[in-house]
Design a protein around this motif. Structure first.
Motif, PDB file in Angstrom:
ATOM      1  N   VAL A 137       0.848  -1.189   0.000  1.00  0.00           N
ATOM      2  CA  VAL A 137       0.000   0.000   0.000  1.00  0.00           C
ATOM      3  C   VAL A 137       0.887   1.244   0.000  1.00  0.00           C
ATOM      4  CG1 VAL A 137      -1.566   1.396   1.414  1.00  0.00           C
ATOM      5  CG2 VAL A 137      -1.986  -1.047   1.129  1.00  0.00           C
ATOM      6  N   ILE A 138       0.617   2.177  -0.915  1.00  0.00           N
ATOM      7  CA  ILE A 138       1.216   3.504  -0.794  1.00  0.00           C
ATOM      8  C   ILE A 138       0.360   4.316   0.166  1.00  0.00           C
ATOM      9  CG2 ILE A 138       1.806   5.673  -1.921  1.00  0.00           C
ATOM     10  CD1 ILE A 138       2.283   4.224  -4.485  1.00  0.00           C
ATOM     11  N   GLU A 139       0.939   4.696   1.292  1.00  0.00           N
ATOM     12  CA  GLU A 139       0.291   5.627   2.214  1.00  0.00           C
ATOM     13  C   GLU A 139       1.119   6.903   2.243  1.00  0.00           C
ATOM     14  OE1 GLU A 139      -0.817   6.252   6.948  1.00  0.00           O
ATOM     15  OE2 GLU A 139      -0.548   4.209   6.202  1.00  0.00           O
ATOM     16  N   ARG A 140       0.459   8.023   2.020  1.00  0.00           N
ATOM     17  CA  ARG A 140       1.181   9.289   1.960  1.00  0.00           C
ATOM     18  C   ARG A 140       0.332  10.400   2.547  1.00  0.00           C
ATOM     19  NH1 ARG A 140      -1.084  12.580  -1.820  1.00  0.00           N
ATOM     20  NH2 ARG A 140      -2.299  11.633  -3.505  1.00  0.00           N
ATOM     21  N   ASP A 141       1.004  11.483   2.911  1.00  0.00           N
ATOM     22  CA  ASP A 141       0.246  12.670   3.279  1.00  0.00           C
ATOM     23  C   ASP A 141      -0.202  13.361   1.996  1.00  0.00           C
ATOM     24  OD1 ASP A 141       2.154  14.734   2.355  1.00  0.00           O
ATOM     25  OD2 ASP A 141       3.408  14.098   4.025  1.00  0.00           O
ATOM     26  N   ASP A 142      -1.123  14.294   2.123  1.00  0.00           N
ATOM     27  CA  ASP A 142      -1.672  14.978   0.961  1.00  0.00           C
ATOM     28  C   ASP A 142      -1.398  16.473   1.038  1.00  0.00           C
ATOM     29  OD1 ASP A 142      -3.077  14.623  -1.512  1.00  0.00           O
ATOM     30  OD2 ASP A 142      -4.827  15.609  -0.628  1.00  0.00           O
ATOM     31  N   ALA A 143      -0.281  16.845   1.688  1.00  0.00           N
ATOM     32  CA  ALA A 143      -0.049  18.274   1.935  1.00  0.00           C
ATOM     33  C   ALA A 143       1.404  18.698   1.848  1.00  0.00           C
ATOM     34  CB  ALA A 143      -0.586  18.638   3.321  1.00  0.00           C
ATOM     35  N   SER A 144       2.326  17.797   1.490  1.00  0.00           N
ATOM     36  CA  SER A 144       3.730  18.190   1.495  1.00  0.00           C
ATOM     37  C   SER A 144       4.396  17.760   0.196  1.00  0.00           C
ATOM     38  CB  SER A 144       4.462  17.570   2.697  1.00  0.00           C
ATOM     39  OG  SER A 144       4.604  16.172   2.545  1.00  0.00           O
ATOM     40  N   GLU A 145       5.370  18.552  -0.242  1.00  0.00           N
ATOM     41  CA  GLU A 145       6.167  18.184  -1.408  1.00  0.00           C
ATOM     42  C   GLU A 145       7.482  18.941  -1.381  1.00  0.00           C
ATOM     43  OE1 GLU A 145       4.266  19.184  -5.096  1.00  0.00           O
ATOM     44  OE2 GLU A 145       4.484  21.332  -4.817  1.00  0.00           O
ATOM     45  N   GLY A 146       8.472  18.385  -2.079  1.00  0.00           N
ATOM     46  CA  GLY A 146       9.784  19.029  -2.164  1.00  0.00           C
ATOM     47  C   GLY A 146      10.699  18.600  -1.035  1.00  0.00           C
ATOM     48  N   PRO A 171      15.543  23.631  -1.396  1.00  0.00           N
ATOM     49  CA  PRO A 171      15.751  24.223  -0.064  1.00  0.00           C
ATOM     50  C   PRO A 171      14.458  24.327   0.722  1.00  0.00           C
ATOM     51  CG  PRO A 171      15.662  25.945  -1.712  1.00  0.00           C
ATOM     52  CD  PRO A 171      15.580  24.656  -2.468  1.00  0.00           C
ATOM     53  N   ALA A 172      14.540  24.068   2.018  1.00  0.00           N
ATOM     54  CA  ALA A 172      13.385  24.198   2.903  1.00  0.00           C
ATOM     55  C   ALA A 172      13.365  25.600   3.513  1.00  0.00           C
ATOM     56  CB  ALA A 172      13.453  23.158   4.019  1.00  0.00           C
ATOM     57  N   CYS A 173      12.182  26.155   3.665  1.00  0.00           N
ATOM     58  CA  CYS A 173      12.060  27.486   4.263  1.00  0.00           C
ATOM     59  C   CYS A 173      12.413  27.429   5.745  1.00  0.00           C
ATOM     60  CB  CYS A 173      10.634  28.016   4.104  1.00  0.00           C
ATOM     61  SG  CYS A 173      10.145  28.355   2.392  1.00  0.00           S
ATOM     62  N   ALA A 174      13.181  28.379   6.186  1.00  0.00           N
ATOM     63  CA  ALA A 174      13.505  28.504   7.602  1.00  0.00           C
ATOM     64  C   ALA A 174      12.708  29.672   8.164  1.00  0.00           C
ATOM     65  CB  ALA A 174      15.000  28.748   7.794  1.00  0.00           C
ATOM     66  N   GLY A 175      11.587  29.325   8.800  1.00  0.00           N
ATOM     67  CA  GLY A 175      10.734  30.374   9.342  1.00  0.00           C
ATOM     68  C   GLY A 175       9.712  30.849   8.333  1.00  0.00           C
ATOM     69  N   GLU A 176       9.873  32.043   7.818  1.00  0.00           N
ATOM     70  CA  GLU A 176       8.873  32.652   6.944  1.00  0.00           C
ATOM     71  C   GLU A 176       8.744  31.894   5.619  1.00  0.00           C
ATOM     72  OE1 GLU A 176       7.905  36.968   4.800  1.00  0.00           O
ATOM     73  OE2 GLU A 176       9.717  36.677   6.018  1.00  0.00           O
ATOM     74  N   GLU A 177       7.498  31.693   5.209  1.00  0.00           N
ATOM     75  CA  GLU A 177       7.226  31.031   3.940  1.00  0.00           C
ATOM     76  C   GLU A 177       7.564  31.966   2.785  1.00  0.00           C
ATOM     77  OE1 GLU A 177       3.303  29.222   1.649  1.00  0.00           O
ATOM     78  OE2 GLU A 177       3.387  29.209   3.848  1.00  0.00           O
ATOM     79  N   ARG A 178       8.347  31.451   1.804  1.00  0.00           N
ATOM     80  CA  ARG A 178       8.758  32.258   0.665  1.00  0.00           C
ATOM     81  C   ARG A 178       8.610  31.433  -0.616  1.00  0.00           C
ATOM     82  NH1 ARG A 178      13.333  32.137   3.565  1.00  0.00           N
ATOM     83  NH2 ARG A 178      14.464  31.387   1.719  1.00  0.00           N
ATOM     84  N   PRO A 179       8.522  32.085  -1.766  1.00  0.00           N
ATOM     85  CA  PRO A 179       8.376  31.341  -3.016  1.00  0.00           C
ATOM     86  C   PRO A 179       9.649  30.660  -3.480  1.00  0.00           C
ATOM     87  CG  PRO A 179       8.488  33.704  -3.458  1.00  0.00           C
ATOM     88  CD  PRO A 179       8.400  33.553  -1.968  1.00  0.00           C
ATOM     89  N   ASP A 180      10.802  30.976  -2.867  1.00  0.00           N
ATOM     90  CA  ASP A 180      12.061  30.391  -3.301  1.00  0.00           C
ATOM     91  C   ASP A 180      12.509  29.232  -2.414  1.00  0.00           C
ATOM     92  OD1 ASP A 180      12.592  31.903  -1.070  1.00  0.00           O
ATOM     93  OD2 ASP A 180      14.468  32.756  -1.837  1.00  0.00           O
ATOM     94  N   CYS A 181      11.560  28.670  -1.659  1.00  0.00           N
ATOM     95  CA  CYS A 181      11.879  27.517  -0.808  1.00  0.00           C
ATOM     96  C   CYS A 181      10.610  26.728  -0.560  1.00  0.00           C
ATOM     97  CB  CYS A 181      12.505  27.959   0.516  1.00  0.00           C
ATOM     98  SG  CYS A 181      11.504  29.134   1.461  1.00  0.00           S
ATOM     99  N   PHE A 182      10.765  25.487  -0.063  1.00  0.00           N
ATOM    100  CA  PHE A 182       9.620  24.631   0.243  1.00  0.00           C
ATOM    101  C   PHE A 182       9.186  24.879   1.690  1.00  0.00           C
ATOM    102  CE2 PHE A 182      11.734  22.228  -3.184  1.00  0.00           C
ATOM    103  CZ  PHE A 182      10.662  22.118  -4.057  1.00  0.00           C
ATOM    104  N   ALA A 183       7.962  25.415   1.848  1.00  0.00           N
ATOM    105  CA  ALA A 183       7.482  25.758   3.184  1.00  0.00           C
ATOM    106  C   ALA A 183       7.162  24.509   4.006  1.00  0.00           C
ATOM    107  CB  ALA A 183       6.237  26.645   3.081  1.00  0.00           C
ATOM    108  N   ARG A 184       6.716  23.456   3.333  1.00  0.00           N
ATOM    109  CA  ARG A 184       6.374  22.217   4.040  1.00  0.00           C
ATOM    110  C   ARG A 184       6.971  21.058   3.249  1.00  0.00           C
ATOM    111  NH1 ARG A 184       0.340  21.804   4.437  1.00  0.00           N
ATOM    112  NH2 ARG A 184       0.604  23.743   5.602  1.00  0.00           N
ATOM    113  N   PRO A 185       8.250  20.754   3.446  1.00  0.00           N
ATOM    114  CA  PRO A 185       8.913  19.709   2.659  1.00  0.00           C
ATOM    115  C   PRO A 185       8.244  18.344   2.841  1.00  0.00           C
ATOM    116  CG  PRO A 185      10.514  21.046   3.841  1.00  0.00           C
ATOM    117  CD  PRO A 185       9.169  21.423   4.379  1.00  0.00           C
ATOM    118  N   ALA A 186       8.453  17.496   1.852  1.00  0.00           N
ATOM    119  CA  ALA A 186       7.862  16.156   1.853  1.00  0.00           C
ATOM    120  C   ALA A 186       8.136  15.454   3.177  1.00  0.00           C
ATOM    121  CB  ALA A 186       8.423  15.347   0.699  1.00  0.00           C
TER     122      ALA A 186
END
Length: 473
Positions: free
Chosen positions: A346-355, A358-373
């Motif tokens: 079975v593939i079980e996965r979340d439905d809200a994360s990808e990437g 680079p991961a965002c450190a603190g503030e969400e920005r378009p040049d990083c993943f705010a919620r990495p996989a």
């Protein structure tokens, strides 16, 4: 193209619960759902990697008409028809709360091949792959034709070639409701008619799991519909809000609304078949909705979904079902295949994360993943081992974000010692041989951008050696 024999790699030995811990769990009355948290992790090894470019298109059949010469004309939510190619940029909120540009745009010339929601292994180098319904919903997928492709993979170069495209059609009017192309002779099916998510080949027929009904579609190998089966379990119809009988809203907001149990886009994303081909096992992607409690079904605070049993020859559900408990609320079941008569994957996965980076450190920005996989796994389950409440036992799992890559076989992303599949939706898997599986992603074209910021995800085909998972007890 020349095929390449892939040598199996050694994997880590699976862990196991100690007899003492197992005894304590049983004595304390721990439920099966809780005990499943202890399913150990084992390691998969990358055995091959290939990709089809995200912007791959294919021409519509000549007799489909001029309307299908382009696709994605309604991808702005059907606010207005947009005929100008490439004028509608795509954004995603996956992995964050703010829209992030994916780098893709619609409409496109031809039919977008889209992401793959299901796969069937013909041999190590050839596969049937199922294109998802279109652009996400009924209202924006009227110009997206439903397709199954025969794909050839060159594992050495990482190139995927589509050798044949089969368009689903209903000339004999087997579909019980009016379709987008109702008045045409060939009656090609579109993403406004069905949301096709899972596929199995049994003899000279294809069985396809849908989410709009949810329905099971049976077609011949040329894509002609042979039948459509409603979901009826124990005499009760299970329907989604997109079922054709739920398509009419009441006259007034205060009037009674249609009722459904299956949430939108929560139907037959997964579907396995028995080794003898006599039985199908469609499953709901999401938990069913409980109208009495006004929440999703759960037991001992664990959300779960249902695996059903379908008799192929009789074309009916047997009434037998199993419960599959999710590790975390918000997780989904993306696919299901059987290794043998009683154990499956079975593939079980979340439905809200990808990437990944680079991961965002603190503030969400378009040049990083705010919620990495975060949670992308393949679990081995045992249908023959269930508790009194019908929950299947989770035996072990592999983490798709931590794949061993000793031979550096990755063709997309960092080609390092540890390889990851960071997509929002690793969504299809097939059994290739006794210890290899293949995993594909649905790229929600052009709406997912998890492999590289600002670039739509390609369709990746990932061959994994899972000997440790097969051996896990």
């Amino acid at each position: 193209m020349p095929s390449r024999r892939v040598r199996p790699h050694s994997l880590l030995t699976p862990l196991s619960l100690s007899p003492l811990l197992l005894a304590l769990a049983l004595l304390s009355g721990t439920s099966a759902a809780q005990a499943q948290q202890a399913a150990p992790a084992v390691t998969a090894t990358l055995a091959g990697h290939a990709a089809l470019p995200a912007d791959t298109t294919t021409p519509a059949p000549r007799d489909a008409g001029a309307f299908f010469a382009t696709s994605g004309k309604f991808a702005n939510g059907a606010r207005v028809r947009n005929e100008k190619l490439g004028s509608e940029p795509s954004y995603t909120t996956a992995g964050g709360s703010k829209p992030r540009a994916t780098g893709g745009a619609l409409p496109v010339k031809g039919q977008a091949v889209q992401g793959f929601s299901g796969i069937v292994a013909l041999d190590r180098d050839h596969y049937l792959v199922l294109t998802d319904n279109g652009f996400g919903s009924k209202i924006n997928s009227q110009d997206a034709l439903l397709m199954v492709h025969t794909a050839q993979v060159d594992w050495k170069s990482g190139k995927v070639t589509l050798r044949k495209t089969t368009f689903l059609h209903d000339p004999d009017r087997k579909v019980p409701f009016a379709i987008q192309n109702e008045a045409t002779e060939k009656r090609y099916l579109t993403g406004a008619d069905f949301d096709v998510e899972s596929i199995q080949k049994i003899g000279n027929t294809l069985w396809i799991g849908d989410e709009f009904g949810p329905y099971l579609l049976q077609t011949d190998l040329n894509g002609k519909v042979l039948g459509v089966t409603e979901t009826v379990v124990d005499g009760k119809n299970f329907r989604s809000p997109d079922h054709y009988l739920n398509s009419r809203l009441p006259n007034l907001p205060a009037d009674a609304m249609p009722q459904w149990e299956v949430r939108r886009s929560g139907g037959f994303e997964p579907m396995a078949q028995s080794p003898d081909g006599k039985t199908l096992y469609p499953a709901f992607e999401w938990p069913l909705y409980d109208a009495q409690t006004k929440t999703f079904e759960k037991s001992n605070d664990r959300i779960y979904t249902h695996i059903l049993e379908f008799d192929v020859a009789a074309r009916r559900y047997t009434g037998k079902q199993w419960k599959y408990a999710f590790e975390e609320s918000g997780n989904v079941m993306a696919d299901f295949q059987l290794l043998n008569a009683t154990t499956g994957l079975v593939i079980e996965r979340d439905d809200a994360s990808e990437g990944m980076a680079p991961a965002c450190a603190g503030e969400e920005r378009p040049d990083c993943f705010a919620r990495p996989a975060k949670f992308k796994r393949v679990y081995k389950i045992d249908l023959s081992s269930t508790d009194a409440n019908g929950f299947v036992r989770k035996v072990a799992y592999i983490d798709l974000l931590k794949i061993a890559n000793p031979q550096r076989l990755a063709k997309r992303g960092p080609n390092e010692e540890v390889f990851s599949l960071p997509h929002l939706g690793p969504e299809g898997l097939a059994i290739v041989d006794a210890h290899h599986i293949i995993v594909v992603n649905d790229n929600n074209y052009p709406g997912s951008s998890g492999r590289q910021l600002g670039k739509p995800d390609d369709d990746e085909l990932t061959l994994l050696d899972i000997q440790a998972l097969v051996d896990a007890k």
